[in-house]
Scaffold this motif. Structure first.
Motif, PDB file in Angstrom:
ATOM      1  N   LEU A  44      -1.060   5.016   8.192  1.00 54.22           N
ATOM      2  CA  LEU A  44      -0.449   4.380   7.027  1.00 54.22           C
ATOM      3  C   LEU A  44      -1.352   3.266   6.483  1.00 54.22           C
ATOM      4  O   LEU A  44      -1.933   2.500   7.268  1.00 54.22           O
ATOM      5  CB  LEU A  44       0.911   3.785   7.391  1.00 54.22           C
ATOM      6  N   PHE A  45      -1.423   3.196   5.169  1.00 57.86           N
ATOM      7  CA  PHE A  45      -2.208   2.149   4.512  1.00 57.86           C
ATOM      8  C   PHE A  45      -1.382   1.520   3.395  1.00 57.86           C
ATOM      9  O   PHE A  45      -0.741   2.230   2.618  1.00 57.86           O
ATOM     10  CB  PHE A  45      -3.492   2.724   3.890  1.00 57.86           C
ATOM     11  N   HIS A  46      -1.420   0.189   3.363  1.00 60.90           N
ATOM     12  CA  HIS A  46      -0.882  -0.571   2.235  1.00 60.90           C
ATOM     13  C   HIS A  46      -2.027  -0.716   1.241  1.00 60.90           C
ATOM     14  O   HIS A  46      -3.141  -1.122   1.609  1.00 60.90           O
ATOM     15  CB  HIS A  46      -0.432  -1.950   2.754  1.00 60.90           C
ATOM     16  N   VAL A  47      -1.765  -0.325  -0.002  1.00 57.88           N
ATOM     17  CA  VAL A  47      -2.825  -0.348  -1.019  1.00 57.88           C
ATOM     18  C   VAL A  47      -2.325  -1.105  -2.240  1.00 57.88           C
ATOM     19  O   VAL A  47      -1.242  -0.807  -2.768  1.00 57.88           O
ATOM     20  CB  VAL A  47      -3.227   1.090  -1.433  1.00 57.88           C
ATOM     21  N   ARG A  48      -3.088  -2.095  -2.663  1.00 59.08           N
ATOM     22  CA  ARG A  48      -2.781  -2.794  -3.909  1.00 59.08           C
ATOM     23  C   ARG A  48      -3.834  -2.421  -4.950  1.00 59.08           C
ATOM     24  O   ARG A  48      -5.044  -2.481  -4.662  1.00 59.08           O
ATOM     25  CB  ARG A  48      -2.773  -4.312  -3.711  1.00 59.08           C
ATOM     26  N   MET A  49      -3.356  -2.004  -6.114  1.00 53.23           N
ATOM     27  CA  MET A  49      -4.266  -1.645  -7.207  1.00 53.23           C
ATOM     28  C   MET A  49      -3.995  -2.569  -8.384  1.00 53.23           C
ATOM     29  O   MET A  49      -2.866  -2.621  -8.887  1.00 53.23           O
ATOM     30  CB  MET A  49      -4.028  -0.196  -7.657  1.00 53.23           C
TER      31      MET A  49
END
Ligand SMILES: O=C(O)CC1=CCC(=O)O1
Length: 92
Positions: free
Chosen positions: A2-7
């Motif tokens: 799992l990865f938390h990604v902010r764009m």
């Protein structure tokens, strides 16, 4: 994995309106395609910002990079990736 990604999105203000509309339509289509694959289970707007926070569920960092770089907006986003691990206090 799992990865938390902010764009954070930054489309040039002087981009041709038709080109911008086409870019955003292609982004929406590709994002929906990845979500339907099950690899992108969470997508949230950050309130008050042209940014999103997502959870990706992928097999490898290479797969995550391939998915992110397949987004038409890839060249117009600053992306921060945080790998996630299980928390020992999490109640199931
Ligand atoms: O609008 C955004 O947050 C950028 C974006 C990423 C996937 C999508 O559909 O839009």
């Amino acid at each position: 994995m799992l990865f938390h990604v902010r764009m954070d999105v930054s489309v040039p203000h002087d981009m041709d309106p038709d080109a911008r509309a086409d870019l955003l339509a292609r982004e929406k289509a590709r994002a929906e395609e990845i979500q339907r694959s099950g690899k992108w289970p969470q997508l949230w707007r950050v309130v008050g910002e042209y940014a999103n926070i997502s959870i990706f569920d992928v097999d490898s960092t290479d797969e995550l990079h391939d998915l992110l770089s397949s987004l038409p907006l890839f060249g117009f986003m600053r992306i921060k990736v945080t790998p996630l691990a299980h928390h020992p206090s999490k109640v199931d």
